[in-house]
Scaffold this motif. Structure first.
Motif, PDB file in Angstrom:
ATOM      1  N   ALA A  56     -39.593 -11.791   5.482  1.00  0.00           N
ATOM      2  CA  ALA A  56     -38.403 -11.712   6.354  1.00  0.00           C
ATOM      3  C   ALA A  56     -37.989 -13.110   6.795  1.00  0.00           C
ATOM      4  O   ALA A  56     -36.792 -13.440   6.822  1.00  0.00           O
ATOM      5  CB  ALA A  56     -38.711 -10.847   7.579  1.00  0.00           C
ATOM      6  N   LEU A  57     -38.960 -13.950   7.091  1.00  0.00           N
ATOM      7  CA  LEU A  57     -38.641 -15.318   7.514  1.00  0.00           C
ATOM      8  C   LEU A  57     -38.001 -16.107   6.374  1.00  0.00           C
ATOM      9  O   LEU A  57     -36.991 -16.797   6.552  1.00  0.00           O
ATOM     10  CB  LEU A  57     -39.916 -16.016   8.012  1.00  0.00           C
ATOM     11  CG  LEU A  57     -39.764 -17.464   8.456  1.00  0.00           C
ATOM     12  CD1 LEU A  57     -38.698 -17.615   9.541  1.00  0.00           C
ATOM     13  CD2 LEU A  57     -41.105 -18.011   8.967  1.00  0.00           C
ATOM     14  N   ALA A  60     -34.373 -15.113   5.940  1.00  0.00           N
ATOM     15  CA  ALA A  60     -33.489 -15.623   6.995  1.00  0.00           C
ATOM     16  C   ALA A  60     -33.218 -17.113   6.767  1.00  0.00           C
ATOM     17  O   ALA A  60     -32.077 -17.572   6.874  1.00  0.00           O
ATOM     18  CB  ALA A  60     -34.125 -15.393   8.365  1.00  0.00           C
ATOM     19  N   SER A 271     -44.027 -16.506  13.395  1.00  0.00           N
ATOM     20  CA  SER A 271     -43.058 -16.110  12.359  1.00  0.00           C
ATOM     21  C   SER A 271     -42.103 -15.029  12.825  1.00  0.00           C
ATOM     22  O   SER A 271     -40.908 -15.077  12.526  1.00  0.00           O
ATOM     23  CB  SER A 271     -43.793 -15.607  11.116  1.00  0.00           C
ATOM     24  OG  SER A 271     -44.489 -16.655  10.524  1.00  0.00           O
ATOM     25  N   THR A 275     -38.170 -15.736  13.040  1.00  0.00           N
ATOM     26  CA  THR A 275     -37.249 -14.910  12.246  1.00  0.00           C
ATOM     27  C   THR A 275     -36.160 -14.328  13.154  1.00  0.00           C
ATOM     28  O   THR A 275     -34.973 -14.349  12.813  1.00  0.00           O
ATOM     29  CB  THR A 275     -38.011 -13.767  11.536  1.00  0.00           C
ATOM     30  OG1 THR A 275     -39.070 -14.337  10.770  1.00  0.00           O
ATOM     31  CG2 THR A 275     -37.105 -12.965  10.631  1.00  0.00           C
ATOM     32  N   ASP A 279     -32.250 -15.090  12.726  1.00  0.00           N
ATOM     33  CA  ASP A 279     -31.342 -13.950  12.543  1.00  0.00           C
ATOM     34  C   ASP A 279     -30.272 -13.929  13.635  1.00  0.00           C
ATOM     35  O   ASP A 279     -29.106 -13.623  13.383  1.00  0.00           O
ATOM     36  CB  ASP A 279     -32.125 -12.626  12.559  1.00  0.00           C
ATOM     37  CG  ASP A 279     -32.817 -12.355  11.219  1.00  0.00           C
ATOM     38  OD1 ASP A 279     -32.429 -12.975  10.210  1.00  0.00           O
ATOM     39  OD2 ASP A 279     -33.742 -11.518  11.187  1.00  0.00           O
TER      40      ASP A 279
END
Ligand code: PLP
Length: 382
Positions: A56-57, A60, A271, A275, A279
């Motif tokens: 996910a990081l 982004a 993290s 993230t 975002d």
């Protein structure tokens, strides 16, 4: 108003984003939930979490720069990415690394150990505050394998012309590495249209992440020619592999940027929070955030000039950033001036005997006005 998404700051004014950017509330909530994962570790029983958190990081961060997620090296600082490049590039006898004299130390130190390996380190000396294209052009030599520069200089608050510098590097077959730590989150950067080979950044300034965060984007063509400098078990296998009878121990060749990730990639306190911060910034739109920041900077510079402060950082144009630098009025001691500001709840930085103010989206025009009043008041009392 972005300010509602941050704080509470209890009446104090943080004008030191170039040191630490505050976490947006949504990120603070995400960190709090990640802390719970460790208080009662039931969510950690799911091995996919250790995949989902870093991925996910990576996504982004890729969106931030128009990159692809598999080009992102996860790190813990800006220095990490530079260090990976220094160790991973296959240097040849006679190669030289070109740096900028008086650049921020984080952009300089990672290259110094290369001297031990026969790589020459040379410095170009800017006549002004930051290196100009003509100065780079005169300094490049056939043996200049790599040039590293800071995008936004934290001491003087001026941005280099990354496109012009990168174009010269391309023409000389020199790799161009940009330290974007003081710019990303407050200025748009597109790695597809800017001639850069690698971009490194910390995450805890204008990207509003926790401390101990950072990443590096390396162009795939450069990365594919790099030496593998480490082997990390969790990059090469999954936690699920531990359940199998024969646990695999074999370096994968398809890892891409992940082969260079910092260890402990799923460090979820940092993290998950970072993230959420990135975002959040993406949802606001970096262009819009940049325009808002520049409104604050205009107001700040106009006010300081009208008070009689000698603002040394650029007043207008592309080289202007979110960093506003001025010497303490009446050639006083910047340390004392900074302490006087802090005593009335205004947090500035003191760097090289200058006052540095660095707003970002969490600040408001009202806060800028209050800071200006305080500067005027303290200057009058000297
Ligand atoms: C230009 C620049 N690069 C990097 C950093 C931080 O470096 P690191 O994340 O490696 O500690 C700073 C922090 O002040 C900075 O101003």
């Amino acid at each position: 108003v972005y300010a509602e998404d941050f704080g509470p700051f209890d009446g104090s004014i943080w004008l030191d984003c170039s040191h630490q950017g505050p976490l947006p509330r949504v990120a603070a909530a995400a960190v709090a939930s990640a802390v719970q994962w460790k208080v009662a570790p039931f969510p950690l029983a799911d091995p996919s979490l250790f995949e989902r958190v870093p991925s996910a990081l990576r996504s982004a961060l890729a969106r931030l720069m128009n990159a692809s997620a598999d080009e992102i090296v996860l790190a813990n600082s800006a220095s990490y990415g530079l260090s990976i490049l220094a160790r991973g590039i296959r240097w040849q006898a006679g190669d030289e690394v070109l740096l900028v004299e008086n650049d921020f130390p984080a952009s300089l130190y990672p290259w110094l150990p290369l001297r031990e390996h026969g790589v020459a380190i040379r410095f170009v000396r800017p006549a002004g505050r930051v290196v100009q294209a003509a100065e780079l052009e005169a300094a490049l030599r056939p043996e200049t394998r790599l040039f590293c520069a800071t995008w936004v200089n934290s001491f003087v608050g001026e941005a280099v012309d990354a496109s012009a510098l990168g174009t010269l590097c391309r023409r000389n077959d020199t790799l161009f590495v940009l330290n974007a730590s003081q710019g990303l989150g407050a200025r748009p950067l597109d790695v597809r249209s800017t001639p850069v080979d690698a971009v490194t950044s910390c995450g805890f300034k204008y990207l509003c992440g926790p401390y101990g965060t950072g990443f590096c984007w390396i162009s795939p063509s450069v990365r594919d020619r790099m030496r593998l400098v480490q082997g990390y078990w969790l990059a090469n296998m999954t936690a699920d592999d531990l359940k199998t009878e024969a646990v695999p121990v074999r370096l994968r060749e398809d890892l891409g940027a992940r082969a260079f990730d910092v260890f402990g990639t799923a460090n979820f306190f940092n993290s998950v929070g970072w993230t959420a911060s990135v975002d959040y910034l993406l949802a606001q739109g970096i262009e819009r955030v940049a325009a808002y920041d520049q409104e604050l900077v205009s107001r700040l510079i106009d006010g300081l000039v009208s008070i009689g402060c000698d603002v040394e950082s650029p007043h207008t144009g592309e080289a202007r950033t979110t960093i506003v630098v001025f010497p303490p009025p009446r050639s006083g001691d910047a340390g004392a001036f900074g302490r006087a500001l802090q005593a009335v709840g205004i947090y500035a930085a003191v760097r090289r005997n200058r006052i540095r103010l660095s707003p970002h989206l969490f600040n408001t025009a009202t806060e800028i006005d209050r800071a200006l009043e305080a500067v005027e008041h303290i200057a009058a009392s000297l």
